[in-house]
Design an enzyme around this catalytic site. Structure first.
Site, short mmCIF file in Angstrom:
data_model
loop_
_atom_site.label_atom_id
_atom_site.label_comp_id
_atom_site.label_asym_id
_atom_site.label_seq_id
_atom_site.Cartn_x
_atom_site.Cartn_y
_atom_site.Cartn_z
N LYS A 23 0.83 -1.21 0.00
CA LYS A 23 0.00 0.00 0.00
C LYS A 23 0.87 1.26 0.00
O LYS A 23 0.70 2.13 -0.84
CB LYS A 23 -0.90 0.01 1.24
N ASN A 24 1.81 1.34 0.95
CA ASN A 24 2.53 2.58 1.11
C ASN A 24 3.53 2.86 -0.01
O ASN A 24 3.90 4.01 -0.24
CB ASN A 24 3.23 2.62 2.48
N CYS A 119 -5.76 8.08 8.59
CA CYS A 119 -5.98 7.43 9.88
C CYS A 119 -5.81 8.41 11.03
O CYS A 119 -4.87 9.20 11.07
CB CYS A 119 -4.95 6.31 10.07
N ARG A 124 0.13 14.11 13.42
CA ARG A 124 0.67 14.06 12.06
C ARG A 124 0.91 15.42 11.41
O ARG A 124 0.28 15.78 10.42
CB ARG A 124 -0.22 13.18 11.18
N ASP A 307 3.18 0.27 12.23
CA ASP A 307 2.02 -0.31 11.52
C ASP A 307 1.76 -1.76 11.90
O ASP A 307 0.77 -2.34 11.46
CB ASP A 307 2.23 -0.20 10.00
N ARG A 399 -9.45 -0.09 3.48
CA ARG A 399 -8.56 0.96 2.96
C ARG A 399 -7.19 0.37 2.62
O ARG A 399 -6.50 0.88 1.74
CB ARG A 399 -8.34 2.04 4.03
C1 UD1 Z 1 3.94 6.68 6.78
C2 UD1 Z 1 3.01 5.53 6.44
C3 UD1 Z 1 2.33 5.00 7.69
C4 UD1 Z 1 3.38 4.66 8.73
C5 UD1 Z 1 4.33 5.82 8.97
C6 UD1 Z 1 5.48 5.46 9.91
C7 UD1 Z 1 2.32 6.05 4.17
C8 UD1 Z 1 1.22 6.43 3.26
N1 UD1 Z 1 2.03 6.00 5.48
O1 UD1 Z 1 3.13 7.73 7.29
O2 UD1 Z 1 1.58 3.84 7.32
O3 UD1 Z 1 2.72 4.35 9.94
O4 UD1 Z 1 4.90 6.24 7.73
O5 UD1 Z 1 6.16 4.35 9.44
O6 UD1 Z 1 3.41 5.76 3.73
N2 UD1 Z 1 6.22 14.04 11.85
C9 UD1 Z 1 6.48 15.33 12.27
N3 UD1 Z 1 6.57 16.30 11.33
C10 UD1 Z 1 6.41 16.08 10.00
C11 UD1 Z 1 6.16 14.75 9.58
C12 UD1 Z 1 6.07 13.75 10.53
O7 UD1 Z 1 6.62 15.59 13.45
O8 UD1 Z 1 6.52 17.01 9.19
C13 UD1 Z 1 6.10 12.96 12.86
C14 UD1 Z 1 4.71 12.38 12.91
O9 UD1 Z 1 3.85 13.12 13.73
C15 UD1 Z 1 4.97 11.01 13.48
C16 UD1 Z 1 6.34 10.66 12.91
O10 UD1 Z 1 6.91 11.88 12.48
O11 UD1 Z 1 5.06 11.06 14.85
C17 UD1 Z 1 6.31 9.66 11.77
O12 UD1 Z 1 5.52 10.14 10.73
P1 UD1 Z 1 5.86 9.84 9.21
O13 UD1 Z 1 7.02 8.94 9.11
O14 UD1 Z 1 5.90 11.14 8.49
O15 UD1 Z 1 4.56 9.04 8.76
P2 UD1 Z 1 3.73 9.20 7.44
O16 UD1 Z 1 4.61 9.49 6.29
O17 UD1 Z 1 2.57 10.08 7.71
#
Ligand code: UD1
Length: 417
Positions: A23-24, A119, A124, A307, A399
């Protein structure tokens, strides 16, 4: 009622099950396809709700899409340019829609993306994404729930991520691929999906090195070309089926996997006493009667994936003793706990930590999938529980899991939609 799953528990699962494309990886590659003009064909795109929503967003931006007879997905980006603003109505259904920020900035130097939904597992934020694109010359403003970004004269730059965010790494890498000069991105995410994105972009003509390590270096190129690319298998779906075998005391061969991507999961599963064996056809998992408790901390790859945390908690509910699970990535990832308690689990949550005291058995109940992986965990608990479990709001599960009922049924689960 069509978004409800009913599971009759207590049947050990046996046989083989084939894992779909990730998916990701699928989502980010579909987004990245807009960076090339013309046709891109992706193999192994899972037929899941998130992909359906993303197809609508792509079409809304001006991309033509088609499912081919061989199961591949064709995406055609017209040469005249795309709409550069994602619709709120569509974007709010899919967190990954924020990835258009980097892709659109790369392709047409401007983007407006709705602050995303997806989710509900934590706050986030997008600060790291924004910091990264700014370092590459984008001007950014936040207005009315949208991030507006424009890069009049983008140039390579240096970015250090405070946390190895998957989405931020992907957005910055996509923008950098079409930004003149060299970009260096440090403390990046090392997830296999990041490596898949880099390989895909390189197959389109990008010059990206270091994906899978802490530092990614990108030499910007002028344009990218379409092509054909196969998405990696879904390690989280694989992990979920591995736990399904373990929790029911069955024996399942999980096919179409890249074993190294599964090591963080296999290692923990082995600690519980389950038998995990890599074969040339996939990963074989055999459950045992006495599940040993284990402690887990979620971490960015190659740590234990957030995840898979909820699914592992479901398994540890039935361990002989207490386990401690610390969630270090998303703060709201323990919503599943209250639902598991309805099935007889004994779990205490304090902040980022859950203490799970194993019980002798779970009982079927009416429960609610609060997010995608929580839903997966409830399926696992239901498979092992006595009696039947009704999982409401299973739409969250659809999803991210392709044909989950059929796949489970094929290995002996009693599931109804
Ligand atoms: C992606 C995955 C999700 C997975 C996650 C962590 C997809 C579509 N989704 O989500 O399934 O659970 O990686 O492996 O690929 N953060 C900040 N600032 C930012 C961005 C992130 O503080 O600008 C924090 C978030 O709040 C969170 C952490 O970083 O605590 C990890 O988030 P991130 O790795 O960005 O997850 P996603 O890319 O949203």
């Amino acid at each position: 009622m069509k978004d409800t799953l009913i599971i009759e528990g207590g049947y050990p699962l046996y046989g083989q099950v084939r894992v779909s494309g990730a998916k990701n990886a699928g989502l980010v590659l579909m987004v990245a396809s807009i960076m090339a003009e013309g046709e891109t064909i992706l193999d192994n795109v899972p037929r899941i709700r998130d992909v359906e929503v993303l197809i609508k967003i792509l079409e809304d931006l001006g991309v033509s899409t088609r499912w081919n007879e061989d199961g591949s997905l064709s995406l055609y980006s017209p040469s005249g340019g795309l709409r550069s603003k994602t619709s709120y109505e569509l974007a709010k259904q899919l967190r990954a829609s924020n990835l258009f920020l980097g892709a659109l900035l790369g392709r047409q130097k401007e983007a407006a993306v709705s602050l995303p939904g997806g989710c509900d597992i934590g706050s986030r934020p997008m600060d790291l994404h924004i910091k990264g694109i700014q370092a590459l010359g984008a001007e950014v403003s936040l207005e009315h729930g949208f991030i507006y970004a424009r890069a009049k004269s983008p140039r390579g730059g240096r970015v250090y991520l405070d946390f190895p965010s998957v989405g931020a790494t992907e957005n910055i890498m996509m923008m950098a691929a079409l930004t003149p000069g060299q970009s260096i991105i440090e403390n990046v995410a090392k997830e296999p999906e990041i490596v898949d994105l880099a390989n895909f972009l390189n197959s389109m003509g990008a010059r990206i090195r270091g994906a899978g390590t802490d530092i990614i270096k990108v030499e910007g190129v002028e344009s990218l070309r379409g092509g054909r690319y196969a998405i990696i298998p879904d390690r989280i779906e694989a992990g979920t089926f591995m736990i399904a075998a373990a929790i029911t005391g069955g024996e399942v061969l999980v096919e179409n996997v890249i074993p190294t991507h599964l090591h963080p999961i296999s290692a923990k599963l082995q600690e519980t006493g389950a038998l995990v064996r890599e074969t040339d056809k996939g990963i074989l998992v055999k459950g045992i009667e006495n599940i040993a408790p284990v402690d887990i901390k979620t971490l960015p790859y190659p740590g234990f994936p957030t995840d898979m945390q909820s699914q592992m908690v479901a398994l540890l509910c039935l361990a002989r003793g207490s386990s401690v699970v610390v969630e270090n990535v998303f703060e709201n990832r323990f919503q599943v706990v209250d639902e598991l308690k309805r099935m007889g689990a004994r779990i205490k949550v304090e902040g980022h930590t859950a203490v799970i005291e194993g019980v002798n058995g779970l009982l079927g109940a009416r429960v609610k999938a609060t997010d995608l992986r929580a839903g997966a965990a409830l399926i696992l608990a239901a498979l092992a529980a006595h009696g039947s479990t009704v999982i409401e709001e299973a739409v969250h599960i659809f999803r991210g899991y392709e044909n989950i009922e059929d796949k489970l049924r094929s290995i002996g689960a009693h599931v109804l939609r």
